[in-house]
Design a protein around this motif. Structure first.
Motif, mmCIF file in Angstrom:
data_model
loop_
_atom_site.group_PDB
_atom_site.id
_atom_site.type_symbol
_atom_site.label_atom_id
_atom_site.label_comp_id
_atom_site.label_asym_id
_atom_site.label_seq_id
_atom_site.Cartn_x
_atom_site.Cartn_y
_atom_site.Cartn_z
ATOM 1 N N GLY A 243 0.965 -1.010 0.003
ATOM 2 C CA GLY A 243 -0.060 -0.059 -0.130
ATOM 3 C C GLY A 243 0.848 1.449 -0.018
ATOM 4 O O GLY A 243 0.194 2.471 -0.244
ATOM 5 N N ASN A 244 2.103 1.246 0.214
ATOM 6 C CA ASN A 244 2.950 2.387 0.320
ATOM 7 C C ASN A 244 2.708 2.967 -0.932
ATOM 8 O O ASN A 244 3.107 2.399 -2.058
ATOM 9 N N LEU B 280 -9.352 4.824 -1.866
ATOM 10 C CA LEU B 280 -8.068 4.956 -2.496
ATOM 11 C C LEU B 280 -8.168 4.042 -3.871
ATOM 12 O O LEU B 280 -9.045 3.583 -4.197
ATOM 13 N N PRO C 196 -4.582 -0.333 9.228
ATOM 14 C CA PRO C 196 -3.460 -0.022 8.455
ATOM 15 C C PRO C 196 -3.231 1.813 8.747
ATOM 16 O O PRO C 196 -4.066 2.226 9.545
ATOM 17 N N THR C 197 -2.241 2.204 8.319
ATOM 18 C CA THR C 197 -1.691 3.637 8.508
ATOM 19 C C THR C 197 -1.981 4.397 7.255
ATOM 20 O O THR C 197 -1.285 4.052 6.331
ATOM 21 N N VAL C 198 -2.816 5.297 7.098
ATOM 22 C CA VAL C 198 -3.165 6.111 6.154
ATOM 23 C C VAL C 198 -3.045 7.591 6.551
ATOM 24 O O VAL C 198 -3.568 8.254 7.439
ATOM 25 N N SER D 71 -1.116 11.146 10.793
ATOM 26 C CA SER D 71 -1.136 9.891 10.233
ATOM 27 C C SER D 71 -2.555 9.099 11.055
ATOM 28 O O SER D 71 -2.647 9.314 12.189
ATOM 29 N N VAL E 165 -1.154 6.327 1.778
ATOM 30 C CA VAL E 165 -0.937 5.209 2.505
ATOM 31 C C VAL E 165 0.530 4.945 2.968
ATOM 32 O O VAL E 165 1.252 5.207 2.089
ATOM 33 N N ASN F 187 2.056 2.285 5.271
ATOM 34 C CA ASN F 187 2.009 1.066 5.873
ATOM 35 C C ASN F 187 3.039 0.429 6.516
ATOM 36 O O ASN F 187 3.096 -0.386 6.918
ATOM 37 N N LEU G 77 -0.940 -4.695 2.678
ATOM 38 C CA LEU G 77 -2.142 -4.117 2.898
ATOM 39 C C LEU G 77 -3.561 -4.917 2.499
ATOM 40 O O LEU G 77 -4.301 -5.202 2.990
#
Length: 352
Positions: free
Chosen positions: A257-258, A272, A293-295, A302, A338, A340, A345
């Protein structure tokens, strides 16, 4: 250069000679070590699926036990729970399903049926008769071939030549054109009348197939698997890794996802979009792998999801638009990015 060397060079350079994808087991997108207690219908190494309705339990391992230095890995089946008594309808198999487009050249189901040759290296913990089968998508046309393991726990090269079936229904589109299965154990109702002939029905073995599930010392390894047009096995064609990976990604792909961008739909939901690295076989199914997840909301903060869920807005064969929820405090219409941290992801599967 000799005639033999020239023939070998031409064979190696023939595009698409080997219709088996990941026959050297270089690509393991789903993991890089051991798949424990593999379930019926589960994929491990790319393009290879396990079928089982016995009481046995196996692990599939990315092994470095290989026949020679031209291979880095092999597929290792390790039996962890035994099954000493195989019922009449039981089976345990591992194999690959080939897309119809890729096997159309063999002429299955036509009067122009061609010869094809399967070659592979195998190391089995048990000597004697082993089986490999070829089936259509409906599993109502089968060909069972036998090969003999002469020495236990020793790499041996095997080669099987057959002529494609002239009857039956065989897909030549993006469906399942041919299934090739190595049998670990099978019951009597799955035994063909004889080896080396096409039969109507679903068969994966013949009488005398060894049971590789009855002792935990019966390890089974495969390497350098090739299926090609013609009456004889030629030298194994090892494709460049990037090419083999791309062939696998037609059926399965996962992303950390990065770098995926989108917008915040609301405080808890972001939209997304992602492009697939190759066109997939069919519209895939997306599955969220990371529920936290980190978005990032660029320039703000974040956002880390809690028990996040995935939903598809639109999905194509070459990309997808999707949403993730489980966040808080984001500002609608702001950008979403994203980050992540290398954690997988989403996975997309268009497996056969």
């Amino acid at each position: 250069i000799t005639v033999a060397e020239l023939a070998s060079a031409i064979s190696l350079s023939t595009p698409g000679k080997n219709v088996i994808i990941n026959g050297n087991f270089d690509v393991w997108q789903r993991g890089t070590a051991t798949f424990t207690a593999v379930a019926n219908g589960e994929y491990t190494t790319d393009r290879w699926i396990y079928g089982n309705n016995t009481g046995a339990v196996i692990d599939v391992i990315r092994a470095t036990n290989v026949p020679d230095e031209t291979s880095d890995y092999s597929l290792h089946v390790d039996v962890t729970t035994l099954d000493n008594t195989i019922g009449s309808g039981d089976l345990s198999v591992i194999g690959s399903t080939l897309e119809g487009y890729n096997v159309a050249q063999f002429g299955f189901g036509t009067s122009d049926a061609q010869q094809l040759t399967l070659s592979f290296w195998v190391s089995s913990g048990r000597t004697g008769t082993h089986c490999v089968s070829f089936r259509n998508s409906a599993a109502n046309r089968s060909y069972v071939a036998t090969y003999t393991v002469d020495a236990a726990d020793t790499w041996e090269k095997k080669s099987i030549t057959l002529t494609a079936d002239t009857t039956g229904t065989w897909l030549t589109d993006n469906g399942a054109g041919l299934r090739v299965l190595w049998t670990l154990a099978a019951g009597s109702t799955l035994e063909a009348t004889a080896a080396g002939a096409w039969e109507a029905g679903n068969f994966v073995s013949v009488s005398g197939q060894v049971n590789l599930l009855e002792l935990d010392t019966y390890n089974f390894y495969l390497s350098r698997v090739q299926l090609e047009l013609g009456p004889a096995a030629t030298e194994f064609q090892r494709r460049p890794f990037a090419e083999e990976l791309a062939l696998c990604q037609r059926y399965y792909w996962r992303t950390t996802g990065n770098g995926i961008n989108g917008t915040w739909r609301a405080a808890s939901v972001c939209d997304l979009a992602v492009l697939f690295p190759v066109t997939m076989r069919a519209q895939p199914t997306g599955t969220l792998l990371d529920t936290t997840p980190t978005v990032t909301e660029p320039g703000v903060a974040s956002r880390v999801g809690t028990s996040s869920a995935y939903g598809s807005n639109v999905i194509w064969v070459d990309g997808a638009s999707f949403w993730l929820n489980g966040f808080s405090s984001a500002t609608a219409q702001n950008g979403a990015h994203v980050t992540n941290g290398g954690v997988d992801l989403v996975e997309y599967s268009a497996e056969l």
